[in-house]
Design a protein around this motif. Structure first.
Motif, mmCIF file in Angstrom:
data_model
loop_
_atom_site.group_PDB
_atom_site.id
_atom_site.type_symbol
_atom_site.label_atom_id
_atom_site.label_comp_id
_atom_site.label_asym_id
_atom_site.label_seq_id
_atom_site.Cartn_x
_atom_site.Cartn_y
_atom_site.Cartn_z
ATOM 1 N N ALA A 275 -48.206 -17.089 15.525
ATOM 2 C CA ALA A 275 -47.129 -17.901 14.604
ATOM 3 C C ALA A 275 -46.105 -16.960 15.009
ATOM 4 O O ALA A 275 -45.005 -17.467 15.202
ATOM 5 C CB ALA A 275 -47.687 -17.953 13.174
ATOM 6 N N ILE A 276 -46.149 -15.537 14.743
ATOM 7 C CA ILE A 276 -45.049 -14.529 14.882
ATOM 8 C C ILE A 276 -44.590 -14.900 16.289
ATOM 9 O O ILE A 276 -43.150 -14.827 16.550
ATOM 10 C CB ILE A 276 -45.383 -13.337 14.656
ATOM 11 N N ASP A 277 -45.547 -14.969 17.256
ATOM 12 C CA ASP A 277 -45.278 -15.153 18.598
ATOM 13 C C ASP A 277 -44.268 -16.259 18.866
ATOM 14 O O ASP A 277 -43.133 -16.242 19.624
ATOM 15 C CB ASP A 277 -46.253 -14.925 19.453
ATOM 16 N N TYR A 278 -44.888 -17.323 18.243
ATOM 17 C CA TYR A 278 -43.877 -18.779 18.795
ATOM 18 C C TYR A 278 -42.723 -18.594 17.846
ATOM 19 O O TYR A 278 -41.836 -19.342 18.508
ATOM 20 C CB TYR A 278 -45.091 -19.613 17.781
ATOM 21 N N TYR A 279 -42.749 -18.090 16.573
ATOM 22 C CA TYR A 279 -41.451 -18.202 15.984
ATOM 23 C C TYR A 279 -40.304 -17.387 16.836
ATOM 24 O O TYR A 279 -39.363 -17.758 16.942
ATOM 25 C CB TYR A 279 -41.734 -17.440 14.861
ATOM 26 N N LEU A 280 -40.767 -16.218 17.291
ATOM 27 C CA LEU A 280 -39.643 -15.195 18.091
ATOM 28 C C LEU A 280 -39.374 -15.886 19.376
ATOM 29 O O LEU A 280 -38.239 -15.996 19.674
ATOM 30 C CB LEU A 280 -40.291 -13.916 18.289
ATOM 31 N N ARG A 281 -40.441 -16.397 20.142
ATOM 32 C CA ARG A 281 -40.054 -17.163 21.387
ATOM 33 C C ARG A 281 -38.893 -18.297 21.053
ATOM 34 O O ARG A 281 -38.028 -18.643 21.665
ATOM 35 C CB ARG A 281 -41.129 -17.520 22.023
ATOM 36 N N THR A 282 -39.316 -18.986 19.963
ATOM 37 C CA THR A 282 -38.590 -20.216 19.825
ATOM 38 C C THR A 282 -37.157 -20.058 19.323
ATOM 39 O O THR A 282 -36.078 -20.548 19.708
ATOM 40 C CB THR A 282 -39.264 -21.166 18.636
ATOM 41 N N VAL A 283 -37.073 -19.005 18.342
ATOM 42 C CA VAL A 283 -35.680 -18.492 17.880
ATOM 43 C C VAL A 283 -34.785 -18.065 18.607
ATOM 44 O O VAL A 283 -33.553 -18.047 18.778
ATOM 45 C CB VAL A 283 -35.713 -17.761 16.623
ATOM 46 N N ARG A 284 -35.584 -17.312 19.567
ATOM 47 C CA ARG A 284 -34.559 -16.182 20.366
ATOM 48 C C ARG A 284 -34.624 -17.000 21.886
ATOM 49 O O ARG A 284 -33.860 -16.479 22.960
ATOM 50 C CB ARG A 284 -35.163 -15.018 20.822
ATOM 51 N N LYS A 285 -35.211 -18.218 21.974
ATOM 52 C CA LYS A 285 -35.011 -19.003 23.260
ATOM 53 C C LYS A 285 -35.340 -18.197 24.237
ATOM 54 O O LYS A 285 -34.875 -18.012 25.528
ATOM 55 C CB LYS A 285 -33.634 -19.716 23.524
ATOM 56 N N ASN A 286 -36.578 -17.376 24.197
ATOM 57 C CA ASN A 286 -37.043 -16.448 25.240
ATOM 58 C C ASN A 286 -38.590 -16.615 25.563
ATOM 59 O O ASN A 286 -39.201 -16.650 24.229
ATOM 60 C CB ASN A 286 -36.503 -14.878 24.721
ATOM 61 N N GLU A 287 -39.006 -16.936 26.516
ATOM 62 C CA GLU A 287 -40.448 -17.244 26.768
ATOM 63 C C GLU A 287 -41.357 -15.964 27.068
ATOM 64 O O GLU A 287 -42.495 -16.179 27.278
ATOM 65 C CB GLU A 287 -40.813 -18.228 27.984
ATOM 66 N N LEU A 288 -40.701 -14.943 27.010
ATOM 67 C CA LEU A 288 -41.506 -13.493 27.022
ATOM 68 C C LEU A 288 -42.319 -13.454 25.670
ATOM 69 O O LEU A 288 -42.038 -14.084 24.592
ATOM 70 C CB LEU A 288 -40.629 -12.354 27.067
ATOM 71 N N PRO A 289 -43.424 -12.580 25.886
ATOM 72 C CA PRO A 289 -44.223 -12.384 24.607
ATOM 73 C C PRO A 289 -43.478 -11.977 23.562
ATOM 74 O O PRO A 289 -42.700 -11.060 23.676
ATOM 75 C CB PRO A 289 -45.342 -11.362 25.030
ATOM 76 N N PHE A 290 -43.658 -12.632 22.171
ATOM 77 C CA PHE A 290 -42.631 -12.218 21.172
ATOM 78 C C PHE A 290 -41.284 -12.269 21.290
ATOM 79 O O PHE A 290 -40.348 -11.736 20.590
ATOM 80 C CB PHE A 290 -43.219 -10.775 20.541
#
Length: 434
Positions: free
Chosen positions: A119-134
């Motif tokens: 969930a943390i990984d999904y949240y960080l990728r989505t908010v930062r618009k960055n598909e790298l891990p976290f």
């Protein structure tokens, strides 16, 4: 160098190597681990207080978050306290902070479940618009997987984990099983115990590699009829055992009980209360301090005896290392429930208080649960596993590793091999990760 509550920190070679790894390992995730008493919490605070990185410190529980001056994982990300899946995200909390983060530190990682990590990984990728891990944020984890494990509630959750994950542990998350590199660093030097034989014995208990002679040595400390002296703490597996001992010992003291009601303001959930909301004391009661003293008279875990009670203070007698005692006038203490904020003018992350809990930083301590003893050090302990033995992985290890010397450990009943519980998945993880 001075650290938390003016404790003297020795920067060992271990610490230097761990600090270098955290600072210099690029975007790779880092897991700092080690047995009980190796200074994981001290290292976390040292890095947090010395780095220039924009970071947040998070923990799985409110009490753990208070101890590191951070925020709970669920509160920071606005996550519901249940099994988490991608479709659960209704709001996106702390977006401006998250977009500016360099690093997220998570303490007590052994209690963090795989679904929460994803969930943390999904949240960080989505908010930062960055598909790298976290989402390209560096993750740093602190904890000991051989201590208390993540909690899976009920048959439905267990069935879900059996289908979706290899285990509930954080390292079984999809993100850490996928393209994310995890650098594992084990702290080796034990500060709590100085006896090398005891350190070796505890390490064998931690990894469930004990032999018959080890069990015999431990059980030579068994004394069912032992009468604990002052300043000795009973560590029990079950709440009912702890509550029974504390209530019985308090009732044995003469005089009436004085009650102290905590004052709670703002946003401070009961699950995060760092002390009893109603504290019941009598002169003669054995208590434990629940915070560090800036003047160095006591630390979180110091045991004392109540000498005098008033509305404004509690006078507590504490025995120092040379058997000389001092009397400390304890006043109510205010804990702040913190949340992270971003200061646009200074362009840095800050914390703000959103709630307050004020209470005397004391708790009855003839007995404590093993869970509440984690992270603390005692001079004398009685370990009480009556009523079914250890029921959780790491429980016996946590209890035994609280004491500085084997000679000051007493067992209420002999340990059985089944009391030394360890999850094989944790053993496998370290076999391949280190």
């Amino acid at each position: 160098m001075k650290g938390h509550a003016d404790e003297l920190i020795t920067i060992t070679e271990d610490f230097h190597s761990a600090l270098d790894l955290i600072e210099q390992s690029g975007k790779d995730s880092v897991f700092i681990t080690g047995s009980a008493g190796t200074g994981k919490s001290t290292l976390l605070r040292l890095f947090r207080d010395s780095t220039d990185k924009r970071l947040v410190c998070l923990a799985p529980t409110g009490v753990a978050a208070l101890l590191i001056g951070g925020q709970t994982i669920h509160s920071f990300f606005g996550l519901p306290p249940r099994l988490l899946q991608a479709g659960d995200f209704k709001t996106w909390k702390n977006r401006s902070i998250i977009r500016k983060l360099d690093m997220v530190i998570i303490d007590e990682i052994s209690m963090v479940r795989a679904d929460l990590m994803d969930a943390i990984d999904y949240y960080l990728r989505t908010v930062r618009k960055n598909e790298l891990p976290f989402g390209g944020v560096k993750m740093v984890f602190f904890g000991d997987l051989y201590q208390l494990p993540p909690i899976v509630r009920g048959a439905a959750e267990m069935q879900y984990f059996n289908i979706e994950y290899e285990s509930p542990y954080f390292f079984s998350s999809s993100v850490l099983q996928g393209e994310c590199n995890l650098n594992v660093f084990q702290l080796q030097e034990v500060f709590r115990q100085k006896d090398k034989k005891l350190v070796s014995l505890l390490n064998r208990i931690r990894t469930n590699t004990i032999e018959y002679d080890d069990l015999e040595l431990l059980n030579s400390r068994s004394d069912p009829g032992y009468n604990p002296p002052e300043y000795c703490v009973t560590l029990a597996a079950r709440n009912r055992t702890v509550d029974g001992i504390n209530k019985s010992r308090l009732n044995e003291l003469e005089g009436g009980v004085q009650l102290y009601q905590a004052v709670v303001k703002g946003k401070f959930p009961p699950s995060a209360f760092p002390a009893d909301s109603v504290l019941a004391l009598k002169p003669g009661a054995q208590v434990i301090f629940l915070r560090n003293d800036p003047d160095g008279r006591f630390v979180n875990g110091t045991i004392g005896r109540v000498v005098e009670l008033s509305d404004e203070y509690v006078l507590v007698e504490v025995v120092k290392g040379d058997e000389n005692s001092i009397k400390i006038e304890v006043k109510p203490f205010k804990w702040d429930m913190l949340e992270y904020d971003f200061d646009a003018r200074e362009k840095k992350l800050t914390t703000k208080s959103v709630g307050e809990f004020t209470q005397f930083p004391l708790r009855l301590a003839w007995a404590l649960t093993i869970h509440k003893s984690q992270g603390k050090t005692f001079d004398r302990v009685v370990i009480d596993l009556r009523g079914g033995g250890a029921f959780e992985t790491g429980q016996a290890y946590v209890a035994l590793s609280r004491c500085k010397t084997l000679e000051n450990i007493i067992l209420r009943q002999p340990l059985n091999p089944q009391d030394i519980k360890i999850d094989p998945i944790v053993v496998d993880f370290f076999e391949y990760a280190v």
